[in-house]
Scaffold this motif. Sequence first.
Motif, PDB file in Angstrom:
ATOM      1  N   ILE A 193      36.432  46.768  56.302  1.00 13.03           N
ATOM      2  CA  ILE A 193      35.801  46.359  55.317  1.00 13.03           C
ATOM      3  C   ILE A 193      36.461  45.703  54.379  1.00 13.03           C
ATOM      4  O   ILE A 193      37.238  46.447  53.803  1.00 13.03           O
ATOM      5  CB  ILE A 193      35.137  46.894  54.745  1.00 13.03           C
ATOM      6  CG1 ILE A 193      34.062  47.573  55.211  1.00 13.03           C
ATOM      7  CG2 ILE A 193      34.001  46.203  53.527  1.00 13.03           C
ATOM      8  CD1 ILE A 193      32.947  48.849  55.472  1.00 13.03           C
ATOM      9  N   GLU A 194      36.898  43.504  54.489  1.00 11.26           N
ATOM     10  CA  GLU A 194      38.008  43.521  53.363  1.00 11.26           C
ATOM     11  C   GLU A 194      37.642  43.784  52.026  1.00 11.26           C
ATOM     12  O   GLU A 194      36.234  43.755  51.565  1.00 11.26           O
ATOM     13  CB  GLU A 194      37.371  41.856  53.449  1.00 11.26           C
ATOM     14  CG  GLU A 194      37.527  41.776  54.477  1.00 11.26           C
ATOM     15  CD  GLU A 194      37.563  40.231  54.897  1.00 11.26           C
ATOM     16  OE1 GLU A 194      37.879  39.242  55.925  1.00 11.26           O
ATOM     17  OE2 GLU A 194      36.323  39.379  53.899  1.00 11.26           O
ATOM     18  N   THR A 195      38.776  44.360  51.248  1.00 10.37           N
ATOM     19  CA  THR A 195      38.126  44.562  49.778  1.00 10.37           C
ATOM     20  C   THR A 195      37.733  43.757  49.279  1.00 10.37           C
ATOM     21  O   THR A 195      36.939  44.070  48.006  1.00 10.37           O
ATOM     22  CB  THR A 195      40.069  44.455  49.104  1.00 10.37           C
ATOM     23  OG1 THR A 195      40.512  45.495  49.484  1.00 10.37           O
ATOM     24  CG2 THR A 195      39.961  45.455  47.625  1.00 10.37           C
ATOM     25  N   GLN A 196      37.804  42.505  48.874  1.00  5.02           N
ATOM     26  CA  GLN A 196      36.904  41.209  48.462  1.00  5.02           C
ATOM     27  C   GLN A 196      35.596  41.442  48.396  1.00  5.02           C
ATOM     28  O   GLN A 196      34.903  40.674  47.609  1.00  5.02           O
ATOM     29  CB  GLN A 196      37.170  39.827  47.995  1.00  5.02           C
ATOM     30  CG  GLN A 196      37.558  39.153  49.513  1.00  5.02           C
ATOM     31  CD  GLN A 196      38.850  39.455  50.473  1.00  5.02           C
ATOM     32  OE1 GLN A 196      39.704  40.853  50.106  1.00  5.02           O
ATOM     33  NE2 GLN A 196      39.639  38.623  50.861  1.00  5.02           N
ATOM     34  N   PHE A 223      44.203  51.195  49.169  1.00  4.49           N
ATOM     35  CA  PHE A 223      44.386  50.423  47.796  1.00  4.49           C
ATOM     36  C   PHE A 223      44.907  50.947  46.815  1.00  4.49           C
ATOM     37  O   PHE A 223      45.441  50.216  45.516  1.00  4.49           O
ATOM     38  CB  PHE A 223      42.708  51.132  47.267  1.00  4.49           C
ATOM     39  CG  PHE A 223      41.606  51.098  48.370  1.00  4.49           C
ATOM     40  CD1 PHE A 223      40.913  51.657  48.975  1.00  4.49           C
ATOM     41  CD2 PHE A 223      41.111  49.680  47.129  1.00  4.49           C
ATOM     42  CE1 PHE A 223      39.720  50.728  49.055  1.00  4.49           C
ATOM     43  CE2 PHE A 223      39.532  49.197  48.324  1.00  4.49           C
ATOM     44  CZ  PHE A 223      39.061  50.644  48.819  1.00  4.49           C
ATOM     45  N   PHE A 224      45.748  52.155  47.669  1.00  2.00           N
ATOM     46  CA  PHE A 224      47.355  51.983  46.668  1.00  2.00           C
ATOM     47  C   PHE A 224      48.853  50.980  46.541  1.00  2.00           C
ATOM     48  O   PHE A 224      48.740  50.826  48.060  1.00  2.00           O
ATOM     49  CB  PHE A 224      47.950  53.694  46.269  1.00  2.00           C
ATOM     50  CG  PHE A 224      46.764  53.714  45.132  1.00  2.00           C
ATOM     51  CD1 PHE A 224      45.328  53.837  45.045  1.00  2.00           C
ATOM     52  CD2 PHE A 224      47.534  55.516  44.884  1.00  2.00           C
ATOM     53  CE1 PHE A 224      44.765  54.808  43.838  1.00  2.00           C
ATOM     54  CE2 PHE A 224      46.680  56.683  44.178  1.00  2.00           C
ATOM     55  CZ  PHE A 224      45.403  56.207  43.969  1.00  2.00           C
ATOM     56  N   HIS A 225      49.275  50.775  45.791  1.00  2.00           N
ATOM     57  CA  HIS A 225      50.978  51.116  46.552  1.00  2.00           C
ATOM     58  C   HIS A 225      51.648  50.991  46.763  1.00  2.00           C
ATOM     59  O   HIS A 225      51.971  52.088  46.528  1.00  2.00           O
ATOM     60  CB  HIS A 225      51.440  49.326  44.768  1.00  2.00           C
ATOM     61  CG  HIS A 225      52.613  48.712  44.527  1.00  2.00           C
ATOM     62  ND1 HIS A 225      54.030  49.609  44.698  1.00  2.00           N
ATOM     63  CD2 HIS A 225      52.609  47.663  45.036  1.00  2.00           C
ATOM     64  CE1 HIS A 225      54.505  48.674  44.800  1.00  2.00           C
ATOM     65  NE2 HIS A 225      54.130  47.287  44.723  1.00  2.00           N
ATOM     66  N   CYS A 274      39.724  40.621  37.276  1.00  2.00           N
ATOM     67  CA  CYS A 274      39.969  40.375  38.446  1.00  2.00           C
ATOM     68  C   CYS A 274      39.122  40.811  39.575  1.00  2.00           C
ATOM     69  O   CYS A 274      38.214  41.106  41.129  1.00  2.00           O
ATOM     70  CB  CYS A 274      41.330  40.442  39.094  1.00  2.00           C
ATOM     71  SG  CYS A 274      41.608  39.154  38.644  1.00  2.00           S
ATOM     72  N   GLY A 275      38.905  41.952  39.051  1.00  2.57           N
ATOM     73  CA  GLY A 275      37.943  43.549  39.743  1.00  2.57           C
ATOM     74  C   GLY A 275      38.696  43.864  40.591  1.00  2.57           C
ATOM     75  O   GLY A 275      39.869  42.936  41.619  1.00  2.57           O
ATOM     76  N   ILE A 276      37.924  44.978  41.891  1.00  4.11           N
ATOM     77  CA  ILE A 276      38.818  44.816  42.881  1.00  4.11           C
ATOM     78  C   ILE A 276      38.835  43.993  44.378  1.00  4.11           C
ATOM     79  O   ILE A 276      37.729  43.611  44.012  1.00  4.11           O
ATOM     80  CB  ILE A 276      38.097  46.017  43.664  1.00  4.11           C
ATOM     81  CG1 ILE A 276      38.195  47.316  42.199  1.00  4.11           C
ATOM     82  CG2 ILE A 276      39.165  46.787  44.973  1.00  4.11           C
ATOM     83  CD1 ILE A 276      37.523  48.911  42.843  1.00  4.11           C
ATOM     84  N   ASP A 277      39.772  43.646  44.425  1.00  2.00           N
ATOM     85  CA  ASP A 277      39.868  42.281  45.291  1.00  2.00           C
ATOM     86  C   ASP A 277      41.183  42.429  46.165  1.00  2.00           C
ATOM     87  O   ASP A 277      41.493  43.424  46.015  1.00  2.00           O
ATOM     88  CB  ASP A 277      40.105  41.301  44.736  1.00  2.00           C
ATOM     89  CG  ASP A 277      41.105  40.496  43.436  1.00  2.00           C
ATOM     90  OD1 ASP A 277      41.166  39.802  42.995  1.00  2.00           O
ATOM     91  OD2 ASP A 277      42.120  41.704  43.819  1.00  2.00           O
ATOM     92  N   SER A 278      41.485  41.732  46.596  1.00  2.00           N
ATOM     93  CA  SER A 278      42.842  41.841  47.628  1.00  2.00           C
ATOM     94  C   SER A 278      44.128  42.059  47.332  1.00  2.00           C
ATOM     95  O   SER A 278      44.935  42.172  47.610  1.00  2.00           O
ATOM     96  CB  SER A 278      42.813  40.264  48.468  1.00  2.00           C
ATOM     97  OG  SER A 278      43.420  39.278  47.975  1.00  2.00           O
ATOM     98  N   GLN A 279      44.229  41.876  45.628  1.00  2.00           N
ATOM     99  CA  GLN A 279      44.648  41.904  44.885  1.00  2.00           C
ATOM    100  C   GLN A 279      45.642  43.317  45.008  1.00  2.00           C
ATOM    101  O   GLN A 279      46.345  44.020  43.754  1.00  2.00           O
ATOM    102  CB  GLN A 279      45.307  41.153  44.255  1.00  2.00           C
ATOM    103  CG  GLN A 279      45.236  39.671  44.632  1.00  2.00           C
ATOM    104  CD  GLN A 279      46.762  39.338  45.161  1.00  2.00           C
ATOM    105  OE1 GLN A 279      47.848  40.360  45.138  1.00  2.00           O
ATOM    106  NE2 GLN A 279      46.231  38.796  46.582  1.00  2.00           N
TER     107      GLN A 279
END
Lengths: 75, 184
Positions: A50-53, B97-99, B129-134
Amino acid sequence: MIEKILAIITEVTGQQQLTLQTDLVRDLQLNSFDVVNIIIAFENEFGIEIETQQIRHIQKIKDIADYLEKQGVHD
Amino acid sequence: MTEAGLRLFSGSLDSLSSAGLLQKALKRQVDMGILPFVPTERTLTPKGKPYFADLPAMHFSISHSGQQWVCLFASQPVGIDIEQPRRCREEAIARRFFHPLEQAWLAKHPQAFFPIWTAKESYVKWSGCGIDSQFSQFSVIDEHGALCQGDGYQFIPFVTKKGTPGTMCLSASLSERYQTYELD
């Protein structure tokens, strides 16, 4: 499919009496970490990512069901 | 108006909703002379960060874990996250979710999971930004496991009075000293 979705959320959160209209934050008082745990459970169950965004757009259980349907996930 | 630094309000979602607790915290600050009035025009930035359009100079960040609720107020952007450690799919969450630097540290120091998580969340709340693709593209720690102080921000780990650990992310110009207030 809906029963499976509700069962997964019950397993992750311990919360029962869920419906598609259940709001994860308002009704279940989940936070974003709880939602992440739910996402991981669904990804594991259905073998998808599921895409994080998309996470911030998941407010009701129905949003998860709609997303899975869009990804072509069925029973 | 009283010159005020960081204010950390705590409450329980047993007694009031998040909106109710926020309202109570705002009224308390008006009574203390910290705020000029109780703002009402709550809105969201395009990326989902809440603010009050009628009092934009007041920055705040909310977090809750179980029934424990906190809200941090300041004159500069802030982010806060609390998380009661509990069983979860740590490896799967870290992988997703972690680097890589955080994953490598976590592999040798599993107790770092929730400190890393709350630091990451507090950072994306501070930045708006919230939790996003970055979210997995930045590391909050260096190779020695120390929290990074970045360009314009700083991390402050803390524990609430009720024992819930968390992290604050503050603008670098803010003093890290904060006052705590209980709403219960």
